[in-house]
Design a protein around this motif. Structure first.
Motif, mmCIF file in Angstrom:
data_model
loop_
_atom_site.group_PDB
_atom_site.id
_atom_site.type_symbol
_atom_site.label_atom_id
_atom_site.label_comp_id
_atom_site.label_asym_id
_atom_site.label_seq_id
_atom_site.Cartn_x
_atom_site.Cartn_y
_atom_site.Cartn_z
ATOM 1 N N ASN A 102 29.189 36.363 30.281
ATOM 2 C CA ASN A 102 28.194 36.214 31.340
ATOM 3 C C ASN A 102 28.305 34.882 32.071
ATOM 4 O OD1 ASN A 102 26.904 38.766 30.960
ATOM 5 N ND2 ASN A 102 25.980 37.960 29.096
ATOM 6 N N ALA A 103 29.530 34.501 32.437
ATOM 7 C CA ALA A 103 29.704 33.318 33.279
ATOM 8 C C ALA A 103 29.301 33.614 34.716
ATOM 9 C CB ALA A 103 31.145 32.830 33.233
ATOM 10 N N GLY A 104 29.587 34.848 35.192
ATOM 11 C CA GLY A 104 29.135 35.251 36.516
ATOM 12 C C GLY A 104 27.637 35.456 36.493
ATOM 13 N N PRO A 158 45.098 34.184 28.653
ATOM 14 C CA PRO A 158 44.587 35.510 29.021
ATOM 15 C C PRO A 158 43.065 35.553 28.907
ATOM 16 C CG PRO A 158 45.479 35.572 26.811
ATOM 17 C CD PRO A 158 45.800 34.208 27.355
ATOM 18 N N VAL A 159 42.456 36.359 29.764
ATOM 19 C CA VAL A 159 41.002 36.468 29.806
ATOM 20 C C VAL A 159 40.602 37.905 29.474
ATOM 21 C CG1 VAL A 159 38.947 36.294 31.259
ATOM 22 C CG2 VAL A 159 40.805 34.625 31.499
ATOM 23 N N VAL A 160 39.719 38.029 28.487
ATOM 24 C CA VAL A 160 39.181 39.330 28.094
ATOM 25 C C VAL A 160 37.672 39.299 28.327
ATOM 26 C CG1 VAL A 160 38.868 40.961 26.201
ATOM 27 C CG2 VAL A 160 40.980 39.629 26.353
ATOM 28 N N GLU A 161 37.167 40.312 29.031
ATOM 29 C CA GLU A 161 35.725 40.406 29.245
ATOM 30 C C GLU A 161 35.080 41.170 28.103
ATOM 31 O OE1 GLU A 161 34.008 40.199 33.570
ATOM 32 O OE2 GLU A 161 35.331 41.927 33.374
ATOM 33 N N ALA A 162 33.926 40.694 27.671
ATOM 34 C CA ALA A 162 33.189 41.399 26.628
ATOM 35 C C ALA A 162 32.708 42.747 27.157
ATOM 36 C CB ALA A 162 32.010 40.561 26.166
ATOM 37 N N PRO A 163 32.742 43.792 26.323
ATOM 38 C CA PRO A 163 32.302 45.115 26.788
ATOM 39 C C PRO A 163 30.869 45.130 27.297
ATOM 40 C CG PRO A 163 33.484 45.300 24.709
ATOM 41 C CD PRO A 163 33.278 43.836 24.955
ATOM 42 N N PHE A 172 27.918 40.864 34.176
ATOM 43 C CA PHE A 172 28.392 40.445 35.487
ATOM 44 C C PHE A 172 29.911 40.536 35.581
ATOM 45 C CE2 PHE A 172 24.887 37.480 34.216
ATOM 46 C CZ PHE A 172 23.880 38.119 34.931
ATOM 47 N N ALA A 173 30.425 40.426 36.802
ATOM 48 C CA ALA A 173 31.842 40.203 37.016
ATOM 49 C C ALA A 173 32.144 38.743 36.685
ATOM 50 C CB ALA A 173 32.211 40.504 38.467
ATOM 51 N N ASN A 174 33.191 38.505 35.899
ATOM 52 C CA ASN A 174 33.471 37.155 35.427
ATOM 53 C C ASN A 174 34.844 36.615 35.818
ATOM 54 O OD1 ASN A 174 31.118 36.517 33.455
ATOM 55 N ND2 ASN A 174 31.758 38.572 32.853
ATOM 56 N N PHE A 175 35.736 37.509 36.256
ATOM 57 C CA PHE A 175 37.121 37.106 36.512
ATOM 58 C C PHE A 175 37.734 38.155 37.427
ATOM 59 C CE2 PHE A 175 41.533 35.994 35.352
ATOM 60 C CZ PHE A 175 41.434 34.613 35.214
ATOM 61 N N PRO A 176 38.606 37.765 38.371
ATOM 62 C CA PRO A 176 39.184 38.754 39.279
ATOM 63 C C PRO A 176 40.045 39.763 38.545
ATOM 64 C CG PRO A 176 40.117 36.561 39.670
ATOM 65 C CD PRO A 176 39.012 36.385 38.686
ATOM 66 N N LYS A 177 39.816 41.044 38.826
ATOM 67 C CA LYS A 177 40.518 42.091 38.093
ATOM 68 C C LYS A 177 42.012 42.150 38.439
ATOM 69 C CE LYS A 177 38.667 45.123 35.870
ATOM 70 N NZ LYS A 177 37.679 46.175 36.142
ATOM 71 N N SER A 178 42.382 41.689 39.625
ATOM 72 C CA SER A 178 43.790 41.743 40.024
ATOM 73 C C SER A 178 44.601 40.573 39.478
ATOM 74 C CB SER A 178 43.912 41.757 41.546
ATOM 75 O OG SER A 178 43.433 40.527 42.080
ATOM 76 N N HIS A 179 43.938 39.590 38.892
ATOM 77 C CA HIS A 179 44.639 38.388 38.411
ATOM 78 C C HIS A 179 45.534 38.752 37.233
ATOM 79 C CE1 HIS A 179 45.411 34.315 37.092
ATOM 80 N NE2 HIS A 179 44.805 33.876 38.185
ATOM 81 N N SER A 195 32.638 36.999 42.316
ATOM 82 C CA SER A 195 31.576 36.964 41.310
ATOM 83 C C SER A 195 30.450 37.949 41.568
ATOM 84 C CB SER A 195 31.003 35.547 41.221
ATOM 85 O OG SER A 195 30.481 35.135 42.472
ATOM 86 N N PHE A 196 30.309 38.470 42.782
ATOM 87 C CA PHE A 196 29.225 39.406 43.071
ATOM 88 C C PHE A 196 29.701 40.855 43.092
ATOM 89 C CE2 PHE A 196 27.405 35.692 45.691
ATOM 90 C CZ PHE A 196 26.820 35.139 44.562
ATOM 91 N N GLY A 197 30.891 41.130 42.575
ATOM 92 C CA GLY A 197 31.455 42.460 42.703
ATOM 93 C C GLY A 197 30.846 43.500 41.799
ATOM 94 N N PHE A 198 30.313 43.075 40.646
ATOM 95 C CA PHE A 198 29.860 44.049 39.654
ATOM 96 C C PHE A 198 28.677 43.500 38.878
ATOM 97 C CE2 PHE A 198 29.879 45.743 35.311
ATOM 98 C CZ PHE A 198 29.910 47.107 35.543
ATOM 99 N N PHE A 199 27.705 44.366 38.619
ATOM 100 C CA PHE A 199 26.556 44.033 37.790
ATOM 101 C C PHE A 199 26.284 45.188 36.836
ATOM 102 C CE2 PHE A 199 26.066 41.577 41.605
ATOM 103 C CZ PHE A 199 25.623 40.349 41.167
#
Length: 569
Positions: free
Chosen positions: A226-228, A247-252, A256-263, A420-424
């Protein structure tokens, strides 16, 4: 009542000096003094917050929560007596879990008509709470109190608002009697703007110690939850990951969106396959990075970064952290990056990691594309197909809000975002999604908002007041009801616990099946677009028509028939 300054003006003045933009209310009969103050504000052309009247307590609280997370500015919520608090308490508890600063207020009456002032007999018969209404919210807020007198009302409101914004952030509650609100109030000679909460940072020695450990690591991994949606934290995390090729892994369960998915350092939501190899884990606002909690990496140095990493609202939490960097997340990540730039980092090792994770990211993306291509030829509509169609139809700046259960994992994987505002993700406790989507739309009115919601979850939501509010305030939503005609999570756990039971053998389930509501027809009451979508070939055209509808200012609902039961993890 006489047209003088009273407690309603005291409350409004406090809101002004707390820099509150919106007072969001599911109204009650105790608020005439505040409404009179709002009328005076408008009549005089004075600056101050905007009042929003909505038809349900959950909507009021969740709108305030979403708006605050996007803007960083705390809002006020006015509810009705103890009954309104009970109705909104699930959303208030969720705001506490999300560490959302929020000022919640409701009223009471103490005289019961025994004096000249008559509040109405309902307070005597039904509305008053033994011990005060604050008792109802004490378990789910960080602070709850009664404002006992008109002389202390203004400062009590300001104090409650300031406390809500201090770490750990969270909702505070203040109860005010009608007698106090209707009492004459003398404006203080000296009024002050409440300053913003300070941004704390870890000690320099702690930053340097963690930077040294990270620089030495061979296989560091970032787990972020939840950095975003703080754009500065979002950007700071990207900079740190890029510098060290982490590497960045988002918690399930990320909200929020926390990192660009295309990166090419983004690796999805599954950390388990990395646990044995990682020798450094940076947990960025990651309250529950592994499950079960004992499933922590055996040989990794674990560092928790967060404003308050140890969550007081959680009954149990086992991060196994050996180091804590507590303070503003964006600032902490920036300081850590600066410290790493000063160290003699093994450039060859970083380059090797970058090559590896770029390949891993490519494999992850190819897996998503393969699933979406397969979905295009399936007989039934599935999440990969919906995600693909949405990307093809919706504008690039579309915001996605999700409140599904069995489809949540696939939605998080296949929905793409770059900022950062792409997903909630709507907060825990089903029934909050529509209000949360409205709060997102309130904060970002010029961007399309798509709500994905399960059919069972849709039934938990206050649908009529949410859609009515969206129409009244020109805040149209595109709502996709993922309809598998059941509470699939209920069946999942029944089958899991009784795999050889009678229910699974006879298909005699209880608490599972939903008997065919025409969910889409809720849009008709405001002249919106309603469509039942059963075939994959119908989906794209229906989305285009729904987009045209919301661009015209009306909410659209697609009842998307998806027999796939989904999956829980």
């Amino acid at each position: 009542m006489k047209n003088t300054h009273d407690g309603g003006e005291a409350i409004l003045e406090a809101f002004r000096n707390l820099d509150i933009d919106y007072v969001i209310s599911s109204p009650g009969s105790e608020w005439p003094s505040f409404w009179e103050a709002m009328a005076r504000q408008k009549h005089m052309g004075a600056p101050g917050p905007v009042y929003l009247n909505c038809g349900h307590e959950t909507i009021a609280v969740t709108m305030a929560s979403a708006y605050t997370h996007i803007t960083g500015r705390m809002q006020a919520v006015l509810l009705h007596a103890g009954a309104g608090l009970l109705q909104g308490s699930m959303a208030v508890a969720a705001a506490r879990a999300m560490e959302t600063p929020m000022l919640v207020m409701s009223g009471e009456s103490l005289g019961y008509g025994e004096a000249a002032f008559d509040p109405g007999s309902q307070w005597y018969r039904n509305l008053s709470v033994v011990g005060g209404s604050q008792r109802l919210l004490e378990p789910v807020v960080k602070w709850a109190q009664q404002a006992p007198a008109p002389e202390t009302l203004y400062q009590s409101v300001v104090r409650a608002g300031e406390m809500a914004q201090r770490a750990p952030k969270g909702p505070t509650y203040l109860c005010v009697s009608m007698e106090t609100m209707l009492h004459e109030w003398s404006r203080p000679d000296r009024l002050r703007k409440a300053p913003p909460a300070p941004a704390f940072q870890p000690a320099a020695a702690d930053i340097d110690r963690v930077a040294t450990l990270l620089a030495r690591a061979t296989c560091p991994v970032i787990s972020v939850e939840n950095a975003g949606p703080d754009p500065q934290a979002f950007a700071a995390l990207v900079e740190l990951a890029e510098l060290m090729a982490i590497p960045v892994v988002e918690a399930p369960g990320a909200f929020f969106a926390n990192f660009p998915k295309s990166h090419d350092l983004y690796l999805g939501t599954s950390i388990n396959r990395l646990l044995k190899e990682m020798d450094f884990a940076l947990l960025v606002e990651s309250r529950a990075p592994w499950y079960p909690p004992s499933n922590a990496p055996g040989k990794a140095v674990i560092v928790a970064v967060g404003e308050s990493p140890l969550k007081t609202h959680m009954v149990y939490q086992a991060m196994e952290a050996e180091h804590y960097l507590e303070g503003n997340v964006a600032l902490t990540l920036q300081l850590l990056t600066q410290a790493l730039r000063k160290l003699d980092v093994d450039a060859a090792k970083v380059a090797e990691r970058r090559t590896r994770w770029r390949a891993e990211h490519k494999t992850w993306r190819e897996g998503l594309r393969a699933a979406e291509e397969k979905a295009s030829s399936d007989a039934a509509i599935t999440v990969p197909l919906v995600a693909k169609a949405l990307r093809e139809v919706m504008p690039a700046d579309t915001i996605y809000v999700d409140e599904t259960i069995v489809h949540a994992g696939a939605i998080r994987e296949h929905t793409m975002w770059e900022e950062s505002f792409g997903f909630f993700r709507a907060p825990s406790g089903l029934g909050q999604g529509l209000g949360y989507a409205l709060g997102v739309k309130l904060a970002l009115p010029h961007r399309p908002v798509v709500m994905t919601i399960g059919d069972g979850t849709f039934m938990y939501n206050p649908v009529v007041p949410a859609i009515a509010f969206a129409d009244e305030h020109k805040m149209p939503l595109l709502i996709l009801v993922f309809n598998n005609a059941k509470y699939a999570s209920m069946q999942y756990f029944h089958d899991k616990f009784y795999p050889s039971g009678t229910a699974i053998a006879t298909k005699d389930y209880y608490g599972v099946n939903i008997k065919g509501p025409k969910f889409e027809e809720a849009a008709a009451m405001v002249g919106g677009y309603a469509k039942r979508v059963e075939k994959p070939t119908e989906l794209t055209a229906a989305l285009r028509e729904a987009l045209a509808c919301i661009e015209g200012g009306k909410t659209a609902i697609l009842n998307v028939i998806m027999p796939d039961p989904g999956n829980l993890r």
